[in-house]
Write an enzyme that holds these catalytic residues in place. Sequence first.
Site, PDB file in Angstrom:
ATOM      1  N   CYS A   1      18.981  -0.750  -2.732  1.00 14.31           N
ATOM      2  CA  CYS A   1      17.587  -1.173  -3.254  1.00 14.31           C
ATOM      3  C   CYS A   1      17.537  -1.669  -4.870  1.00 14.31           C
ATOM      4  CB  CYS A   1      16.592  -0.143  -3.210  1.00 14.31           C
ATOM      5  SG  CYS A   1      16.502   0.302  -1.368  1.00 14.31           S
TER       6      CYS A   1
ATOM      7  N   CYS B   1      18.016   4.944  -3.892  1.00  9.01           N
ATOM      8  CA  CYS B   1      18.777   3.951  -2.784  1.00  9.01           C
ATOM      9  C   CYS B   1      19.544   2.759  -3.935  1.00  9.01           C
ATOM     10  CB  CYS B   1      17.737   3.126  -1.973  1.00  9.01           C
ATOM     11  SG  CYS B   1      18.226   1.813  -1.299  1.00  9.01           S
TER      12      CYS B   1
END
Length: 153
Positions: free
Chosen positions: A70, A67
């Site tokens: 993230c 991600c």
Amino acid sequence: MRQFVCPHCGAANRAPDEKDPREAKCGRCAKVLFAAQPIEVDASELRRHRASTKGAAVLVDVWAPWCGPCRAMAPQFSAAAGKLEPDVRLLKLNSEAEPQAASELGVSGIPALLLFKDGQAVARTAGLMSTDQIVAWTRQALAQAQAKAKMGD
Ligand code: ZN
């Protein structure tokens, strides 16, 4: 009296109110309880922090290696630890390694932040945030949770 979980050995440590927990060492392994950075946890460590952190909050960043947002938020979240400890213990849960724990938390979109006080979920949010946004969101959510708890008394 507050209580914190040692990030190294998992022992629950009681911290007297008059002492700064950031200077405290674990009664079992003698390592520091706080290092101004988040702790990577698995499902059982997360449960332990939630159950045994008392008088302070637990903020969990649910993330995954694939991600991009993230990964972009990781240094922001790390910096937030230096501003929020010891009132808030910051944890990171890798949802790729711990998919069941992430789904038990009800997380769908990541990065997701979940805030717990005395074991109970008090707030959650999702999406990329800066250090200042993380700190402001957390402090506001805790103030709201406290106001709500007072009204219930
Ligand atoms: Zn320890």
